[in-house]
Design a protein around this motif. Sequence first.
Motif, PDB file in Angstrom:
ATOM      1  N   MET A 140       0.820  -1.212   0.000  1.00 37.52           N
ATOM      2  CA  MET A 140       0.000   0.000   0.000  1.00 37.52           C
ATOM      3  C   MET A 140       0.854   1.262   0.000  1.00 37.52           C
ATOM      4  O   MET A 140       0.393   2.337   0.306  1.00 37.52           O
ATOM      5  CB  MET A 140      -0.911   0.035   1.223  1.00 37.52           C
ATOM      6  CG  MET A 140      -0.167   0.147   2.556  1.00 37.52           C
ATOM      7  SD  MET A 140      -1.187   0.748   3.893  1.00 37.52           S
ATOM      8  CE  MET A 140      -1.384   2.442   3.414  1.00 37.52           C
ATOM      9  N   ARG A 141       2.122   1.124  -0.353  1.00 39.06           N
ATOM     10  CA  ARG A 141       3.026   2.276  -0.285  1.00 39.06           C
ATOM     11  C   ARG A 141       2.551   3.390  -1.225  1.00 39.06           C
ATOM     12  O   ARG A 141       2.295   3.154  -2.399  1.00 39.06           O
ATOM     13  CB  ARG A 141       4.440   1.856  -0.656  1.00 39.06           C
ATOM     14  CG  ARG A 141       5.507   2.899  -0.356  1.00 39.06           C
ATOM     15  CD  ARG A 141       6.897   2.338  -0.645  1.00 39.06           C
ATOM     16  NE  ARG A 141       7.938   3.189  -0.109  1.00 39.06           N
ATOM     17  CZ  ARG A 141       8.473   4.228  -0.746  1.00 39.06           C
ATOM     18  NH1 ARG A 141       8.036   4.537  -1.965  1.00 39.06           N
ATOM     19  NH2 ARG A 141       9.428   4.941  -0.191  1.00 39.06           N
ATOM     20  N   LYS A 142       2.458   4.590  -0.670  1.00 35.32           N
ATOM     21  CA  LYS A 142       2.065   5.762  -1.447  1.00 35.32           C
ATOM     22  C   LYS A 142       3.080   6.866  -1.207  1.00 35.32           C
ATOM     23  O   LYS A 142       3.643   6.994  -0.117  1.00 35.32           O
ATOM     24  CB  LYS A 142       0.667   6.244  -1.046  1.00 35.32           C
ATOM     25  CG  LYS A 142      -0.433   5.218  -1.291  1.00 35.32           C
ATOM     26  CD  LYS A 142      -1.778   5.755  -0.837  1.00 35.32           C
ATOM     27  CE  LYS A 142      -2.894   4.751  -1.071  1.00 35.32           C
ATOM     28  NZ  LYS A 142      -4.212   5.264  -0.617  1.00 35.32           N
ATOM     29  N   HIS A 143       3.296   7.660  -2.256  1.00 34.99           N
ATOM     30  CA  HIS A 143       4.288   8.727  -2.146  1.00 34.99           C
ATOM     31  C   HIS A 143       3.713  10.020  -2.718  1.00 34.99           C
ATOM     32  O   HIS A 143       3.130  10.022  -3.804  1.00 34.99           O
ATOM     33  CB  HIS A 143       5.564   8.349  -2.909  1.00 34.99           C
ATOM     34  CG  HIS A 143       6.681   9.334  -2.736  1.00 34.99           C
ATOM     35  ND1 HIS A 143       7.462   9.390  -1.597  1.00 34.99           N
ATOM     36  CD2 HIS A 143       7.150  10.300  -3.569  1.00 34.99           C
ATOM     37  CE1 HIS A 143       8.356  10.351  -1.733  1.00 34.99           C
ATOM     38  NE2 HIS A 143       8.192  10.925  -2.917  1.00 34.99           N
ATOM     39  N   PHE A 144       3.886  11.111  -1.976  1.00 35.19           N
ATOM     40  CA  PHE A 144       3.383  12.409  -2.398  1.00 35.19           C
ATOM     41  C   PHE A 144       4.510  13.440  -2.274  1.00 35.19           C
ATOM     42  O   PHE A 144       5.396  13.312  -1.422  1.00 35.19           O
ATOM     43  CB  PHE A 144       2.195  12.840  -1.539  1.00 35.19           C
ATOM     44  CG  PHE A 144       1.126  11.792  -1.423  1.00 35.19           C
ATOM     45  CD1 PHE A 144       0.204  11.591  -2.447  1.00 35.19           C
ATOM     46  CD2 PHE A 144       1.054  10.984  -0.301  1.00 35.19           C
ATOM     47  CE1 PHE A 144      -0.765  10.616  -2.356  1.00 35.19           C
ATOM     48  CE2 PHE A 144       0.080  10.001  -0.187  1.00 35.19           C
ATOM     49  CZ  PHE A 144      -0.835   9.814  -1.213  1.00 35.19           C
ATOM     50  N   TYR A 145       4.451  14.457  -3.124  1.00 37.88           N
ATOM     51  CA  TYR A 145       5.482  15.504  -3.078  1.00 37.88           C
ATOM     52  C   TYR A 145       4.855  16.849  -3.432  1.00 37.88           C
ATOM     53  O   TYR A 145       4.029  16.939  -4.348  1.00 37.88           O
ATOM     54  CB  TYR A 145       6.623  15.203  -4.054  1.00 37.88           C
ATOM     55  CG  TYR A 145       7.709  16.261  -4.024  1.00 37.88           C
ATOM     56  CD1 TYR A 145       8.726  16.209  -3.077  1.00 37.88           C
ATOM     57  CD2 TYR A 145       7.693  17.325  -4.934  1.00 37.88           C
ATOM     58  CE1 TYR A 145       9.708  17.190  -3.034  1.00 37.88           C
ATOM     59  CE2 TYR A 145       8.668  18.305  -4.896  1.00 37.88           C
ATOM     60  CZ  TYR A 145       9.678  18.230  -3.944  1.00 37.88           C
ATOM     61  OH  TYR A 145      10.632  19.219  -3.888  1.00 37.88           O
ATOM     62  N   SER A 146       5.267  17.883  -2.699  1.00 38.49           N
ATOM     63  CA  SER A 146       4.789  19.240  -2.978  1.00 38.49           C
ATOM     64  C   SER A 146       5.962  20.214  -2.988  1.00 38.49           C
ATOM     65  O   SER A 146       6.906  20.090  -2.200  1.00 38.49           O
ATOM     66  CB  SER A 146       3.771  19.677  -1.919  1.00 38.49           C
ATOM     67  OG  SER A 146       2.580  18.923  -2.030  1.00 38.49           O
ATOM     68  N   ASN A 147       5.876  21.206  -3.886  1.00 41.80           N
ATOM     69  CA  ASN A 147       6.921  22.219  -4.006  1.00 41.80           C
ATOM     70  C   ASN A 147       6.826  23.258  -2.902  1.00 41.80           C
ATOM     71  O   ASN A 147       5.735  23.602  -2.443  1.00 41.80           O
ATOM     72  CB  ASN A 147       6.792  22.962  -5.352  1.00 41.80           C
ATOM     73  CG  ASN A 147       6.822  22.032  -6.538  1.00 41.80           C
ATOM     74  OD1 ASN A 147       7.628  21.121  -6.608  1.00 41.80           O
ATOM     75  ND2 ASN A 147       5.922  22.269  -7.488  1.00 41.80           N
TER      76      ASN A 147
END
Length: 308
Positions: A1-8
Amino acid sequence: MRKHFYSNGKLLLTGEYAVLDGALCLAVPTSYGQSLTIEAGEKGKLSWTSTDEKRHPWFAHTFDLRQDLLHSDLLTEKDATAQRLRELFRAAQQLNPDFLVGAEGYEATAKLGFPRNWGLGSSSTLVSNIAEWAGVDPYELLWRTFSGSGYDIACARHNTPVLYRVLDRKPDAEPVNFNPPFREHLFFVHLNQKQDSREGIKRYKSIATDKKEALKEISGITGQITVCSTLEAFESLLERHEQIISSLIQLPTAGEKLFPDYPGQIKSLGAWGGDFVLATARSNPEAYFKSKGYTTVIPYGNMVLETT
């Protein structure tokens, strides 16, 4: 269930304070940001770890998903960071009742890509990442938990500079091609302290004055800056912008207060009094600022997210 998010991360080049009252602003996403990784964890628990830019953990807490979130009125959290996170989770649940509900458990790791005192959006990038995880509107999540215009959320979600304005909590972010030909003459200088934007907003709103003409002129300057072709014209626009905001918030400019002998133009960014300023220079100004005690001097091309 690994999830990855990124924001500037974000920097507000024009329209600070005025954007709160509907003025048009120019904001740029930075090459520095924050990631959030979600993995399976102990059932009924949310184990959260926050790390700094050197990957050193600076905060860790395990939330009981039922006691801490569904019945948060039963528990008073003493740690301010844990309390703020719980407020974010609760607000996200209000927007999406299915978020964090069920028997699953989670291991969450938030990795900051810049020093915490830089003021590039440690909160806004966190809000953006949690909103994406929860599947909710990031602007609405921001306004339910923090104050502000939302320009930082626009930067978190865009990989180009944006012209941004907000009216009646309706955000409008328009990507813009802002890549000035004189960019090698622009530098960001950190003032060795992080400014509390909420305090800056509070001060701005407490000053009773007719802002209509100032807001109109700031919007006009923003538009002119996006098409500016010479450093001299750019500096003239920055100088006028500083004068207007100084008058609105009744504070001296950073140039007047800290760098009266600087040969280029200085412009405050975001809440005045801390974080970064923008400096124009015909040659590398690092020696000048270091002589004043400001050792973090970053060229424009290293700070602003590359858009080509």
